[in-house]
Design a protein around this motif. Sequence first.
Motif, PDB file in Angstrom:
ATOM      1  N   GLY A   2      43.535  44.234  40.598  1.00 45.02           N
ATOM      2  CA  GLY A   2      42.767  43.107  40.083  1.00 45.02           C
ATOM      3  C   GLY A   2      41.850  42.559  41.142  1.00 45.02           C
TER       4      GLY A   2
ATOM      5  N   ILE B 139      49.920  46.847  41.059  1.00 37.09           N
ATOM      6  CA  ILE B 139      49.210  45.679  40.539  1.00 37.09           C
ATOM      7  C   ILE B 139      47.805  45.707  41.093  1.00 37.09           C
TER       8      ILE B 139
ATOM      9  N   ASP C 146      52.519  44.466  49.554  1.00 36.85           N
ATOM     10  CA  ASP C 146      51.232  43.823  49.291  1.00 36.85           C
ATOM     11  C   ASP C 146      50.159  44.512  50.121  1.00 36.85           C
TER      12      ASP C 146
ATOM     13  N   SER D 109      42.836  36.890  41.858  1.00 39.54           N
ATOM     14  CA  SER D 109      43.337  36.944  40.492  1.00 39.54           C
ATOM     15  C   SER D 109      44.830  36.622  40.403  1.00 39.54           C
TER      16      SER D 109
ATOM     17  N   HIS E  18      46.886  45.357  35.457  1.00 36.89           N
ATOM     18  CA  HIS E  18      45.608  44.777  35.859  1.00 36.89           C
ATOM     19  C   HIS E  18      45.661  43.287  35.650  1.00 36.89           C
ATOM     20  N   MET E  19      45.368  42.513  36.716  1.00 32.35           N
ATOM     21  CA  MET E  19      45.408  41.060  36.621  1.00 32.35           C
ATOM     22  C   MET E  19      44.001  40.507  36.606  1.00 32.35           C
TER      23      MET E  19
ATOM     24  N   VAL F  21      50.847  46.157  45.430  1.00 30.63           N
ATOM     25  CA  VAL F  21      49.549  45.559  45.140  1.00 30.63           C
ATOM     26  C   VAL F  21      48.486  46.359  45.870  1.00 30.63           C
TER      27      VAL F  21
ATOM     28  N   LYS G  91      47.402  38.269  42.361  1.00 38.09           N
ATOM     29  CA  LYS G  91      48.290  39.403  42.654  1.00 38.09           C
ATOM     30  C   LYS G  91      49.352  39.027  43.683  1.00 38.09           C
ATOM     31  N   SER G  92      48.868  38.449  44.795  1.00 39.00           N
ATOM     32  CA  SER G  92      49.819  38.094  45.857  1.00 39.00           C
ATOM     33  C   SER G  92      50.777  37.004  45.392  1.00 39.00           C
TER      34      SER G  92
END
Lengths: 247, 429
Positions: free
Chosen positions: A52, A50, A180, A56, A226-227, A211, A58-59
């Motif tokens: 971005g 992930i 993460d 955005s 992509h976030m 991430v 992700k976490s």
Amino acid sequence: MSDRVRMTMHSDEIIRLEGVHKTYSLGDEVTVHALRGVDLTISAGDYVAIMGPSGSGKSTLLNLLGCLDRPSAGKYFLGGEDVSKMDDDTLSEVRGRRIGFIFQSYNLIAQLTVIENIQVPLLYQGKDLRHYHDRCMQLAELVGLGDRLHHRPNQLSGGQQQRVAIARSLINDPLMILADEPTGNLDSKTGQEVLELIDRLNKDGKTIVLVTHDDRVASRADRVIHMKDGVIDRQVALKDRTNSTTS
Amino acid sequence: MFTFQFVSTVRLGIKSLMLHKLRSFLTMLGIIFGVCSVIAMLAIGEGASHAAQEEIKKLGSNNILIRSLKPAEESREAAAGARRMAIKYGLTYEDAARLHSTIPGVRQVVPMRIIRENVRFSRNEVPCQVIGTLPSYPEVVGVDIVRGRFLCQLDELHQNNVCVITVGLARRLFPYQDPLEHALRIDAFYYQVIGIIREKNMPEQRTQAGRMEGEPLDNNVYIPLSTSRTRFGEVLIRQAAGSFQAEEVQLHQVTIQMKDLAAVETADSQINTMLRRFHEQKDYEVIVPLALLRAAERTKRTFNIVLGSIAAISLLVGGIGIMNIMLATVTERTREIGIRRALGAKRRDITTQFLVETVVLSVGGGLVGVLLGIVTPYIVSHFSELKTIVTVWSVMIAFCISGAVGIIFGLYPATAAAKLDPIEALRHE
Ligand SMILES: Nc1ncnc2c1ncn2[C@@H]1O[C@H](COP(=O)(O)OP(=O)(O)O)[C@@H](O)[C@H]1O
Ligand SMILES: [Mg+2]
């Protein structure tokens, strides 16, 4: 989408998000919309990265996947079970049994030794540690820390600590591993070693969701998500292991 | 399975506490002092009341003692009229007879005349209490007959010149002879020794009343009451502060043995009423060991309540100390809580973990406190005259309270820890 349709799509599908929203309220009338409708499926054995910009979501997404929190709206099925309906104890149970976490800052427990840190998830499954000694040893060997079993976290380098965290994430043989920014605190060489370890886990069949900010890290995955502003901007399939879509 | 988990939780708790040894120790101090002081204070209180109760029990709880008392100065002069005359006071033979016949529930009435005289045999001379009494004396006051026999009705009837002596006197007066084969001399008269006794519960107060320096406690000679009356007469000369004083006292003490404890309770006021009627002045005292015992028990109960409150306060302070530290610990270990939650710990696992730590602190403190609490009274009685008794129940109570303090004061920090949101906790620096 009805349950029947979902069932027929992928037999090895383990994660399905349907229109998931997450809002945080900061005091009165101020709310942060961290996720604004995320649809996502992940199958067993996937290696998903992930990416971005910062903020955005992700976490937030990873925490939801890890059952650390419930969606504010939408549905999340993990292995066919609806997480949005689970109570706190069940969420704990699911985390302990089906999720392995790897954090950016390792998050080992300072007063415990390497082997004890690896054992922690067993404790909360009510398992007798004595029966798992061999497995702990195997995992420690796997991450290359067979000779550091009785060291404390503060006696280890960052790379070693992260490898302990990886061993710990595997102890309950989880459905998937969530990481993460696992290399965020590491220099490139030790980061590389950690990533190779994660690659190997995926080769052995573990589902990985990772991430990262780093394109080179993301390039190891089968698929990159992509976030942007709390939604999935696009998904890119790097290897034709899974179906890729662009939204 | 469960026990294994519990053991490892306790071990983990100890490990976390050992991370901050000084802090844990200081936290425990509150409980240590609390528990120690509870046990030590109760031991001292118990010792004191035990000694008092033993003293009272020696008098016999079925007994009522009436003693002749020299009345206060002014009333005495009024009664005596002139200085030269013998001062007349105290219990009379009539009193004894009246008590026997009028008070319900009386089993025995034992009158005693107690005269201080030197007793001689050969070259030995020993200051003694010469006690004129009835043959029923041993039934009322616990007595072991070591050799021979006690006085009998015939001795009383014939005013025999016989006597029974205590073990101590026998040793002092007849170091090389068999007392039973000899007669001792009091004043000008000889009394054949017919028995040697040991007083089981020698009432200390009686012997202490007119005790001279260095006088041994059990120098008693028992002679028949009738003999005492005829040999010594009613008027006794006593030397006090350089001048001679004549006193006329018929009986120095009357011991009444009642049939049962219930009779003792009612007889108390009846005796007082009766004596008041026949005595113009208060020249007697009525001692009811049972009432004294009850009073001693009441005092002890009050004492225990006071001690209990002090103990409760000190343990409360200790508990607050523990709670304070545990709250700080929870904040300090927020991240650890987050990690454990992420790894599958349920809320109650976190509660248990912190509760166990508090209980380990308080029970650990309790154990050390119990040890100190057992040792302290021992040291106190070693370096002072105080008698101390550590009772099992005081140890158990103190220990249980320390455990309860841990649970009560640990509950809030532990639930606070369990309520933390896992994500928030993981983000905590
Ligand atoms: N607990 C929270 N309370 C309030 N806002 C939050 C919380 N967690 C995340 N956010 C907000 O949600 C958005 C997404 O955060 P996050 O998922 O951490 O982003 P990323 O990991 O992509 O940098 C951000 O704007 C962040 O400020
Ligand atoms: Mg982030």
